[in-house]
Design a protein around this motif. Sequence first.
Motif, PDB file in Angstrom:
ATOM      1  N   LEU A  80       0.743  -1.034   0.106  1.00 41.89           N
ATOM      2  CA  LEU A  80      -0.023   0.040  -0.002  1.00 41.89           C
ATOM      3  C   LEU A  80       0.946   1.267   0.012  1.00 41.89           C
ATOM      4  O   LEU A  80       1.779   1.246  -0.813  1.00 41.89           O
ATOM      5  N   LYS A  81       0.717   2.290   0.882  1.00 47.87           N
ATOM      6  CA  LYS A  81       1.331   3.410   0.782  1.00 47.87           C
ATOM      7  C   LYS A  81       2.138   3.402   2.302  1.00 47.87           C
ATOM      8  O   LYS A  81       2.612   4.469   2.732  1.00 47.87           O
ATOM      9  N   SER A  82       2.416   1.966   2.828  1.00 47.56           N
ATOM     10  CA  SER A  82       3.273   2.052   4.143  1.00 47.56           C
ATOM     11  C   SER A  82       4.766   2.343   3.827  1.00 47.56           C
ATOM     12  O   SER A  82       5.351   2.205   2.794  1.00 47.56           O
ATOM     13  N   ASN A  83       5.421   2.094   5.036  1.00 53.60           N
ATOM     14  CA  ASN A  83       6.942   2.089   4.913  1.00 53.60           C
ATOM     15  C   ASN A  83       7.639   0.652   4.839  1.00 53.60           C
ATOM     16  O   ASN A  83       8.614   0.518   4.762  1.00 53.60           O
ATOM     17  N   PRO A 147      10.476   5.681   1.825  1.00 56.02           N
ATOM     18  CA  PRO A 147      10.253   4.712   0.729  1.00 56.02           C
ATOM     19  C   PRO A 147      10.362   5.630  -0.892  1.00 56.02           C
ATOM     20  O   PRO A 147      10.689   4.990  -1.728  1.00 56.02           O
ATOM     21  N   GLU A 148      10.029   6.872  -0.442  1.00 58.27           N
ATOM     22  CA  GLU A 148       9.935   7.483  -1.961  1.00 58.27           C
ATOM     23  C   GLU A 148      11.501   7.912  -2.310  1.00 58.27           C
ATOM     24  O   GLU A 148      11.706   8.357  -3.519  1.00 58.27           O
ATOM     25  N   ASP A 149      12.483   7.826  -1.193  1.00 56.18           N
ATOM     26  CA  ASP A 149      13.908   7.918  -1.704  1.00 56.18           C
ATOM     27  C   ASP A 149      14.528   6.792  -1.138  1.00 56.18           C
ATOM     28  O   ASP A 149      15.353   6.939  -0.145  1.00 56.18           O
ATOM     29  N   PRO A 150      14.553   5.732  -1.717  1.00 62.27           N
ATOM     30  CA  PRO A 150      15.490   4.477  -1.281  1.00 62.27           C
ATOM     31  C   PRO A 150      16.905   4.494  -1.074  1.00 62.27           C
ATOM     32  O   PRO A 150      17.439   3.981  -0.248  1.00 62.27           O
TER      33      PRO A 150
END
Length: 246
Positions: A80-83, A147-150
């Motif tokens: 989903l949109k989780s970490n 998560p947007e910038d791994p």
Amino acid sequence: MRKFAAYLIFTVFFIPAFGQDTTPAQSTGSLKRSGRPDIPGTFTLELGVNNASSKPSEFSLGFWGSRTLNVYYQYEMRILKSNFSFVPGIGFSMERFKFKNEYTLDYNGSSIVMISPTEAGRSDTRKSQLITNYIEVPVEITFRTNPEDPARSFKASIGGRVGYMFDSFTKIKYKENGEMKKLKDKQDYNLNKFRYGVSAKIGVGNFSLFGYYNLSDLFEKDKGILEDSQLKNFNTFTVGISLSSF
């Protein structure tokens, strides 16, 4: 197998650095990205050292000579949109166990024993190793702070691996009549063809420290190393560093 691993490592980690360039787009004058295709997922390279728990006294391992090279392709699927992410993969694991006492494996009937260089008829042995190669399926649950910038995110993973051993052999380097020789003996030595274990990682970006513990025994059930008239089986583990390409 060593040449294959070296080629794969070069392809995965070095070619992408030279494969992308920017060229002006003819219609808009903007920069257009060209070069290698944008392959989904990541390639992971792991370098580690091996040891064993509750091993027989004659299964004495050298530190650096007992090492692992893992090469995996992994695909991270965010939950989903989780970490958290679910990360399955597939690849190869190549392990070496270097014996400090220069002993090697041999058969005693249907059992396996450790024999000394003198017993093996090679008293001037310089190096003795057991080598096992697996095809593996690693599965992980990964937590990232961003998560947007791994590439800049702290991460921690737990998971497991299932593997199948497709190759195993002993490798001995010894001196005879003033000449250095190498002997490779390709046998299964009652080793477990299938293995499974648990793993964990912690790191930042594409760098992590990892640990892996085999829940399955190194040898088949009731077919371990014969020592003092008793069959001894045991587990192995690996610790090391993990590098990923985004």
